[in-house]
Design a protein around this motif. Structure first.
Motif, PDB file in Angstrom:
ATOM      1  N   SER A  49     -46.122  97.485  37.237  1.00 36.59           N
ATOM      2  CA  SER A  49     -45.485  98.503  36.403  1.00 36.59           C
ATOM      3  C   SER A  49     -45.778  98.288  34.919  1.00 36.59           C
ATOM      4  O   SER A  49     -45.681  99.211  34.126  1.00 36.59           O
ATOM      5  CB  SER A  49     -43.976  98.532  36.652  1.00 36.59           C
ATOM      6  OG  SER A  49     -43.409  97.330  36.177  1.00 36.59           O
ATOM      7  N   ALA A  50     -46.168  97.072  34.552  1.00 35.00           N
ATOM      8  CA  ALA A  50     -46.389  96.772  33.134  1.00 35.00           C
ATOM      9  C   ALA A  50     -47.865  96.529  32.801  1.00 35.00           C
ATOM     10  O   ALA A  50     -48.184  96.152  31.670  1.00 35.00           O
ATOM     11  CB  ALA A  50     -45.570  95.541  32.750  1.00 35.00           C
ATOM     12  N   ARG A  51     -48.772  96.749  33.779  1.00 33.80           N
ATOM     13  CA  ARG A  51     -50.167  96.376  33.541  1.00 33.80           C
ATOM     14  C   ARG A  51     -51.137  97.477  33.934  1.00 33.80           C
ATOM     15  O   ARG A  51     -50.802  98.369  34.697  1.00 33.80           O
ATOM     16  CB  ARG A  51     -50.526  95.125  34.368  1.00 33.80           C
ATOM     17  CG  ARG A  51     -49.662  93.911  34.084  1.00 33.80           C
ATOM     18  CD  ARG A  51     -50.110  92.738  34.912  1.00 33.80           C
ATOM     19  NE  ARG A  51     -51.473  92.358  34.549  1.00 33.80           N
ATOM     20  CZ  ARG A  51     -51.763  91.517  33.570  1.00 33.80           C
ATOM     21  NH1 ARG A  51     -50.805  90.947  32.873  1.00 33.80           N
ATOM     22  NH2 ARG A  51     -53.007  91.230  33.271  1.00 33.80           N
ATOM     23  N   GLU A  52     -52.371  97.360  33.418  1.00 32.81           N
ATOM     24  CA  GLU A  52     -53.447  98.255  33.856  1.00 32.81           C
ATOM     25  C   GLU A  52     -54.365  97.518  34.822  1.00 32.81           C
ATOM     26  O   GLU A  52     -54.507  96.303  34.733  1.00 32.81           O
ATOM     27  CB  GLU A  52     -54.273  98.703  32.646  1.00 32.81           C
ATOM     28  CG  GLU A  52     -53.634  99.848  31.905  1.00 32.81           C
ATOM     29  CD  GLU A  52     -54.383 100.165  30.623  1.00 32.81           C
ATOM     30  OE1 GLU A  52     -55.598  99.880  30.539  1.00 32.81           O
ATOM     31  OE2 GLU A  52     -53.728 100.679  29.710  1.00 32.81           O
ATOM     32  N   ASN A  53     -55.011  98.263  35.697  1.00 37.90           N
ATOM     33  CA  ASN A  53     -55.999  97.702  36.637  1.00 37.90           C
ATOM     34  C   ASN A  53     -55.415  96.655  37.577  1.00 37.90           C
ATOM     35  O   ASN A  53     -56.138  95.806  38.088  1.00 37.90           O
ATOM     36  CB  ASN A  53     -57.181  97.059  35.890  1.00 37.90           C
ATOM     37  CG  ASN A  53     -57.914  98.047  35.028  1.00 37.90           C
ATOM     38  OD1 ASN A  53     -58.191  99.162  35.457  1.00 37.90           O
ATOM     39  ND2 ASN A  53     -58.206  97.659  33.805  1.00 37.90           N
ATOM     40  N   PHE A  54     -54.124  96.692  37.764  1.00 37.46           N
ATOM     41  CA  PHE A  54     -53.480  95.700  38.618  1.00 37.46           C
ATOM     42  C   PHE A  54     -53.101  96.403  39.919  1.00 37.46           C
ATOM     43  O   PHE A  54     -52.035  97.009  40.041  1.00 37.46           O
ATOM     44  CB  PHE A  54     -52.243  95.152  37.896  1.00 37.46           C
ATOM     45  CG  PHE A  54     -51.671  93.897  38.494  1.00 37.46           C
ATOM     46  CD1 PHE A  54     -52.154  92.645  38.141  1.00 37.46           C
ATOM     47  CD2 PHE A  54     -50.631  93.959  39.403  1.00 37.46           C
ATOM     48  CE1 PHE A  54     -51.615  91.477  38.672  1.00 37.46           C
ATOM     49  CE2 PHE A  54     -50.085  92.797  39.944  1.00 37.46           C
ATOM     50  CZ  PHE A  54     -50.582  91.560  39.575  1.00 37.46           C
ATOM     51  N   ASP A  55     -54.010  96.353  40.895  1.00 39.18           N
ATOM     52  CA  ASP A  55     -53.915  97.256  42.046  1.00 39.18           C
ATOM     53  C   ASP A  55     -53.832  96.564  43.401  1.00 39.18           C
ATOM     54  O   ASP A  55     -53.541  97.217  44.395  1.00 39.18           O
ATOM     55  CB  ASP A  55     -55.169  98.150  42.084  1.00 39.18           C
ATOM     56  CG  ASP A  55     -55.329  98.934  40.807  1.00 39.18           C
ATOM     57  OD1 ASP A  55     -54.336  99.554  40.379  1.00 39.18           O
ATOM     58  OD2 ASP A  55     -56.438  98.919  40.222  1.00 39.18           O
ATOM     59  N   PHE A  56     -54.144  95.275  43.463  1.00 32.34           N
ATOM     60  CA  PHE A  56     -54.380  94.673  44.772  1.00 32.34           C
ATOM     61  C   PHE A  56     -53.379  93.572  45.110  1.00 32.34           C
ATOM     62  O   PHE A  56     -53.156  92.650  44.327  1.00 32.34           O
ATOM     63  CB  PHE A  56     -55.799  94.108  44.851  1.00 32.34           C
ATOM     64  CG  PHE A  56     -56.850  95.156  44.614  1.00 32.34           C
ATOM     65  CD1 PHE A  56     -56.933  96.268  45.434  1.00 32.34           C
ATOM     66  CD2 PHE A  56     -57.745  95.052  43.561  1.00 32.34           C
ATOM     67  CE1 PHE A  56     -57.886  97.250  45.221  1.00 32.34           C
ATOM     68  CE2 PHE A  56     -58.708  96.029  43.328  1.00 32.34           C
ATOM     69  CZ  PHE A  56     -58.774  97.129  44.160  1.00 32.34           C
ATOM     70  N   LEU A  57     -52.832  93.687  46.306  1.00 31.81           N
ATOM     71  CA  LEU A  57     -51.972  92.640  46.850  1.00 31.81           C
ATOM     72  C   LEU A  57     -52.596  92.206  48.176  1.00 31.81           C
ATOM     73  O   LEU A  57     -52.504  92.890  49.197  1.00 31.81           O
ATOM     74  CB  LEU A  57     -50.547  93.149  47.058  1.00 31.81           C
ATOM     75  CG  LEU A  57     -49.581  92.131  47.682  1.00 31.81           C
ATOM     76  CD1 LEU A  57     -49.491  90.851  46.856  1.00 31.81           C
ATOM     77  CD2 LEU A  57     -48.198  92.749  47.859  1.00 31.81           C
ATOM     78  N   SER A  58     -53.281  91.054  48.130  1.00 32.66           N
ATOM     79  CA  SER A  58     -54.061  90.568  49.274  1.00 32.66           C
ATOM     80  C   SER A  58     -53.232  89.589  50.091  1.00 32.66           C
ATOM     81  O   SER A  58     -52.961  88.462  49.663  1.00 32.66           O
ATOM     82  CB  SER A  58     -55.334  89.885  48.747  1.00 32.66           C
ATOM     83  OG  SER A  58     -56.026  89.226  49.787  1.00 32.66           O
ATOM     84  N   MET A  59     -52.787  90.024  51.265  1.00 35.91           N
ATOM     85  CA  MET A  59     -52.063  89.124  52.179  1.00 35.91           C
ATOM     86  C   MET A  59     -52.150  89.709  53.583  1.00 35.91           C
ATOM     87  O   MET A  59     -52.270  90.920  53.757  1.00 35.91           O
ATOM     88  CB  MET A  59     -50.615  88.916  51.724  1.00 35.91           C
ATOM     89  CG  MET A  59     -49.806  90.164  51.465  1.00 35.91           C
ATOM     90  SD  MET A  59     -48.201  89.764  50.741  1.00 35.91           S
ATOM     91  CE  MET A  59     -47.358  91.354  50.979  1.00 35.91           C
ATOM     92  N   GLY A  60     -52.087  88.831  54.570  1.00 36.58           N
ATOM     93  CA  GLY A  60     -52.235  89.265  55.952  1.00 36.58           C
ATOM     94  C   GLY A  60     -53.568  88.832  56.528  1.00 36.58           C
ATOM     95  O   GLY A  60     -54.618  89.136  55.974  1.00 36.58           O
ATOM     96  N   MET A  61     -53.470  88.049  57.630  1.00 38.40           N
ATOM     97  CA  MET A  61     -54.644  87.586  58.364  1.00 38.40           C
ATOM     98  C   MET A  61     -54.442  88.002  59.822  1.00 38.40           C
ATOM     99  O   MET A  61     -53.513  88.730  60.133  1.00 38.40           O
ATOM    100  CB  MET A  61     -54.766  86.060  58.237  1.00 38.40           C
ATOM    101  CG  MET A  61     -54.764  85.621  56.792  1.00 38.40           C
ATOM    102  SD  MET A  61     -54.523  83.857  56.426  1.00 38.40           S
ATOM    103  CE  MET A  61     -55.540  83.011  57.608  1.00 38.40           C
TER     104      MET A  61
END
Ligand SMILES: *Cc1c(COP(=O)(O)O)cnc(C)c1O
Length: 230
Positions: free
Chosen positions: A188-200
């Motif tokens: 909510s406070a940043r630009e280009n911050f799009d990815f949450l990588s989790m899950g195998m």
């Protein structure tokens, strides 16, 4: 079943899990085919079946395989990176997901500067506080982000988390949920911050339900890895 069929099955499972999602229901979800310990043939098979992202956990292995691949695909480093391999990693990978210290961030930034590149990275968070695992401790995340923000040749794109290998996979759920909350606050406070990588393989459906938007799946696509004898 072939890697191509497995890849399509995983995509279908992801869409099923999406219907049980309580955050960002329409968000794009990226599936990374994790090809470590598998040969270039299988990598090509997955890419030809539609994989647009591949993940490797070791620089050396990627350096051997990528020149043979002859496919255009986005390349992710998902394993721990030693600073002395930062230069090679910057040349080989579009995204480095395992940044967890100022020392490593500085080394990647320097290598990226010399290579005339702005390197996309994720910060790996040790949200489960596992003693032997990589990742920055949650209380040190803000300081690391501030440090990374001061480096011109790094672009922080999000967060990465490896869940513990619980016997009961449901135990991952609160950790995934916590990571999504953290991700949303930062986003909510940043630009280009799009990815949450989790899950195998063993936990990706729960990860999707709890808000992952990048999944790193190996075994469910390629079968069990056969590790060379050492
Ligand atoms: C190997 C690996 C994966 C994929 O694991 P599977 O259980 O085979 O799906 C995902 N993330 C990281 C960091 C890995 O090293």
């Amino acid at each position: 079943m072939s890697a191509a069929e497995n890849f399509r099955n995983v995509l279908a499972e992801i869409e099923q899990a999406r219907t049980r999602r309580h955050v960002a229901a329409n968000e794009e979800i990226t599936l990374i085919a994790v090809t470590k310990n598998h040969g270039v043939e299988l990598m090509r098979e997955a890419i030809d079946a539609g994989a647009k992202h591949i993940g490797e956990n070791r620089v050396q292995e990627a350096a051997e395989k990528f020149p043979e691949l002859n496919r255009s695909v986005t390349r992710h480093l998902i394993g721990h990176l030693q600073t002395n391999k930062a230069k090679a990693a910057v040349k080989l990978f579009d995204m480095i997901q395992s940044v967890d210290s100022e020392h490593l961030a500085a080394a990647i930034d320097k290598a990226a500067f010399n290579f005339d590149k702005v390197q996309d990275i994720l910060i790996q968070v040790n949200a489960a506080r596992e003693v032997q695992k990589s990742g920055v401790a949650p209380e040190n995340l803000t300081a690391l982000i501030k440090f990374v923000d001061g480096l011109k040749n790094l672009r922080l794109r999000g967060l990465m988390f490896i869940a513990p290998n619980f016997a009961d996979v449901e135990e991952c759920r609160p950790l995934f949920r916590k990571m999504r909350t953290l991700f949303d606050e930062l986003k909510s406070a940043r630009e280009n911050f799009d990815f949450l990588s989790m899950g195998m393989t063993h936990d990706y459906k729960i990860a999707v339900e709890e808000g992952a938007n990048v999944l790193r799946v190996g075994t469910a696509i390629f079968g069990e890895r056969i590790y060379p004898q050492t």
